[in-house]
Design a protein around this motif. Structure first.
Motif, mmCIF file in Angstrom:
data_model
loop_
_atom_site.group_PDB
_atom_site.id
_atom_site.type_symbol
_atom_site.label_atom_id
_atom_site.label_comp_id
_atom_site.label_asym_id
_atom_site.label_seq_id
_atom_site.Cartn_x
_atom_site.Cartn_y
_atom_site.Cartn_z
ATOM 1 N N ASP A 1 0.844 -1.188 0.000
ATOM 2 C CA ASP A 1 0.000 0.000 0.000
ATOM 3 C C ASP A 1 0.887 1.248 0.000
ATOM 4 N N ARG A 2 0.277 2.433 -0.087
ATOM 5 C CA ARG A 2 1.037 3.662 -0.211
ATOM 6 C C ARG A 2 1.946 3.893 0.993
ATOM 7 N N SER A 3 1.463 3.627 2.194
ATOM 8 C CA SER A 3 2.301 3.866 3.375
ATOM 9 C C SER A 3 3.527 2.983 3.365
ATOM 10 N N ALA A 4 3.395 1.749 2.869
ATOM 11 C CA ALA A 4 4.550 0.852 2.763
ATOM 12 C C ALA A 4 5.507 1.329 1.685
ATOM 13 N N LEU A 5 4.956 1.799 0.567
ATOM 14 C CA LEU A 5 5.793 2.265 -0.534
ATOM 15 C C LEU A 5 6.638 3.463 -0.113
ATOM 16 N N LEU A 6 6.085 4.322 0.733
ATOM 17 C CA LEU A 6 6.808 5.521 1.167
ATOM 18 C C LEU A 6 7.987 5.193 2.082
ATOM 19 N N LYS A 7 7.970 4.022 2.707
ATOM 20 C CA LYS A 7 9.085 3.615 3.572
ATOM 21 C C LYS A 7 9.667 2.276 3.113
ATOM 22 N N VAL A 8 9.609 2.038 1.806
ATOM 23 C CA VAL A 8 9.999 0.737 1.284
ATOM 24 C C VAL A 8 11.461 0.424 1.567
ATOM 25 N N ASP A 9 12.350 1.432 1.554
ATOM 26 C CA ASP A 9 13.766 1.156 1.798
ATOM 27 C C ASP A 9 14.003 0.595 3.191
ATOM 28 N N VAL A 10 13.182 0.982 4.151
ATOM 29 C CA VAL A 10 13.282 0.421 5.505
ATOM 30 C C VAL A 10 12.755 -1.010 5.517
ATOM 31 N N ILE A 11 11.645 -1.232 4.842
ATOM 32 C CA ILE A 11 11.029 -2.558 4.780
ATOM 33 C C ILE A 11 11.955 -3.574 4.116
ATOM 34 N N LEU A 12 12.703 -3.136 3.109
ATOM 35 C CA LEU A 12 13.536 -4.049 2.329
ATOM 36 C C LEU A 12 14.630 -4.716 3.139
ATOM 37 N N HIS A 13 15.077 -4.090 4.215
ATOM 38 C CA HIS A 13 16.162 -4.665 5.023
ATOM 39 C C HIS A 13 15.806 -6.063 5.530
ATOM 40 N N ALA A 14 14.529 -6.320 5.756
ATOM 41 C CA ALA A 14 14.112 -7.628 6.264
ATOM 42 C C ALA A 14 14.359 -8.738 5.249
ATOM 43 N N PHE A 15 14.522 -8.392 3.965
ATOM 44 C CA PHE A 15 14.723 -9.389 2.919
ATOM 45 C C PHE A 15 16.204 -9.663 2.651
ATOM 46 N N PHE A 16 17.094 -8.844 3.194
ATOM 47 C CA PHE A 16 18.520 -9.044 2.972
ATOM 48 C C PHE A 16 19.015 -10.290 3.706
ATOM 49 N N LEU A 17 20.055 -10.905 3.174
ATOM 50 C CA LEU A 17 20.734 -11.965 3.917
ATOM 51 C C LEU A 17 21.388 -11.363 5.150
ATOM 52 N N PRO A 18 21.572 -12.161 6.218
ATOM 53 C CA PRO A 18 22.123 -11.616 7.466
ATOM 54 C C PRO A 18 23.435 -10.857 7.280
ATOM 55 N N GLN A 19 24.321 -11.355 6.414
ATOM 56 C CA GLN A 19 25.626 -10.707 6.254
ATOM 57 C C GLN A 19 25.532 -9.370 5.507
#
Length: 205
Positions: free
Chosen positions: A180-198
Motif C-alpha cells: 500500500d502507499r504507506s509501505a511504498l513511502l518507507k519501502v527502503d526500511v522494509i527491504l532490510h528484512a529481505f537481505f541476507l544476514p551478512q
C-alpha cells in the motif's frame, strides 16, 4: 516526475561538514516529514492525472511512458555505472566505483579501473536483488520468480511477507504481492528484512 526523500550518504560534502562539526543528525527534515511531503506530492500529481509507478516516480500515461533503464535493470540487465560511487552489475558481478572524487580521478589518471569493491553474486543473491528492487515498484509478480528462479517467494520469504500482511502494508491480488502507499513511502526500511544476514548492516558508500 521523480521525487526522492533526501538522504545524506557518507561521501557527500554535507556529511563531511557534519562529521567535522561533530553533528550526528543531518540538517534535513526527519523521515516522517519527508514521507509526508512525498505523499502530498504524489497525491497532487494523481489529482492532475498522473499515476504513481514506484516509490519515487509518477508518470502522466503509464501506457505510453516507459522507464526502460529502471525496468531492465531491476529485472537483471547488465549496467556499467560511470562516476564516483556508481554501482555496476555485469554478468552477475555487482561492483561499486571508488567513493570519493580524489581516489576516483587518481585511478583514472593511472589508467586503472576506479573500482572500490566487487561481489560475485550467488543465484540466491541475484533473486534477492531483483526482489528488493522490484518491491520498489509497489508490487511483484510471483509467477516472474517462479519462471526465472524456480522459487515460490511467498514460501521463501514467508516471515517477511506475513509480517507485512499482519501490519496491513501488503495485500495479495491474484498473482501480485502489492504494497500500500504507506509501505511504498518507507519501502527502503522494509527491504532490510529481505537481505541476507551478512548484508543487513552494509553501507553503500
Amino acid at each position: 516526475v521523480t521525487i526522492y526523500q533526501m538522504e545524506v550518504p557518507y561521501n557527500t560534502t554535507i556529511y563531511q561538514q557534519m562529521h567535522a562539526e561533530g553533528k550526528l543528525v543531518a540538517p534535513v527534515a526527519v523521515w516522517h516529514t519527508k514521507r509526508r511531503w512525498v505523499d502530498q506530492a504524489f497525491r497532487a500529481l494523481e489529482r492532475a492525472g498522473y499515476t504513481v509507478t514506484s516509490a519515487t516516480t509518477a508518470v502522466r500515461d503509464p501506457e505510453k511512458t516507459k522507464f526502460v533503464y529502471r525496468d531492465r535493470l531491476w529485472t537483471g540487465a547488465d549496467l556499467i555505472g560511470l562516476g564516483v560511487a556508481s554501482f555496476s552489475h555485469i554478468g552477475g558481478i555487482h561492483f561499486q566505483n571508488l567513493p570519493d572524487f580524489e581516489s576516483y580521478t587518481a585511478a583514472m589518471k593511472q589508467g586503472e579501473l576506479p573500482i572500490g569493491r566487487a561481489l560475485p553474486t550467488t543465484p540466491e543473491e541475484r533473486l534477492i536483488r531483483e526482489l528488493i528492487l522490484q518491491l520498489k515498484l509497489g508490487r511483484v509478480s510471483q509467477q516472474y520468480f517462479r519462471d526465472k528462479f524456480a522459487t515460490e517467494i511467498m514460501e521463501r520469504f514467508h516471515g517477511q511477507f506475513s509480517e507485512l500482511q499482519r501490519r496491513g502494508l501488503m495485500s495479495i491480488q491474484d498473482d501480485w504481492l502489492a504494497l500500500d502507499r504507506s509501505a511504498l513511502l518507507k519501502v527502503d526500511v522494509i527491504l532490510h528484512a529481505f537481505f541476507l544476514p551478512q548484508h543487513q548492516n552494509a553501507r553503500y558508500t
